[in-house]
Design a protein around this motif. Sequence first.
Motif: not given
Length: 317
Positions: A136-145
Amino acid sequence: MKIQSVAILGAGAVGSYIIWGLSKKDNIRLGVIAEGDRARRLKESGCAINGAVYRPEVWTPQEAQGVDLLVVALKYGSLPGALESIKTAVGSNTVVMSLMNGVDSEELIAAQVGAEHLLYSFIKVASHKEADGYHFDPDATLGVIYGERFAPFESERVKAVRELFTDSGVNFRVTEHIQEEMWSKFRLNVCNNLPQAILGAGVGCYRDSVHMKAISDGLRRELEAIATARGIDLRIADAVSHGCAVPATARYSTLQDLDAGRHTEIDMFSGALMRMGKELGIPTPYNEYTYHMIKAMEEKNDGLFDYDGTEEPTWAK
């Protein structure tokens, strides 16, 4: 409240993101819950993520019992068989966050361990599996909401999870509208995940084909009617959630499953909407067609239609 131990149930595309991020924290115990051959493989080979190998501890459900935070990152079809493990791992003070797709995994888990343990959450990560592991691309990942369903929204466990994720690799955001935002992601999955899976094309198809857009819009209308009937105001999510740029070639999870010959999570998507629609008296023809088409594609992957010409003829009328 301070989170000092984290157990992850499901070390696939979603779980790998959490393992990758929390492995940067040196003041917590991080483990993956697994048994049998899966536990043996994890102990021997670790978790291959973004070109590196990570080695969280490997715990049985009994060894994880009483963990401060349990992150459930399973595929939907695996949840029923894992409920007993979840029940075993959850102690009196365990917080449970389900990062599974859909809008009903929290209810299924709460029925086993009690709703007071659930901190509602979801994840936005474009993770895929290659020969050398998950990427995955860490910089493009919105992550956990994540967030509490009801006030007070700035609870002790919300603060504890914020402290856990801060200075880790995990991107995160706290919301006071968690249910609306979960349904917003559910809408994205149903409307953009499913039609492309049937077509077998990248997500650019919705932009480039009026026919694909028409199917997506039909699924959307049914979902939004059900959400409204359940008291979910998706306009709230539209105002606070943020999208991200996706390449036209992107293949979302349902298509990835079909590409790999796996069964999909269609029961969690159109299957759930069909059930809710029947309960509410709302027709769901687009979702019913999509459900049966993807189920038939699973049967095709299973070899059900691998005819060799020796079968008894069928009769067309």
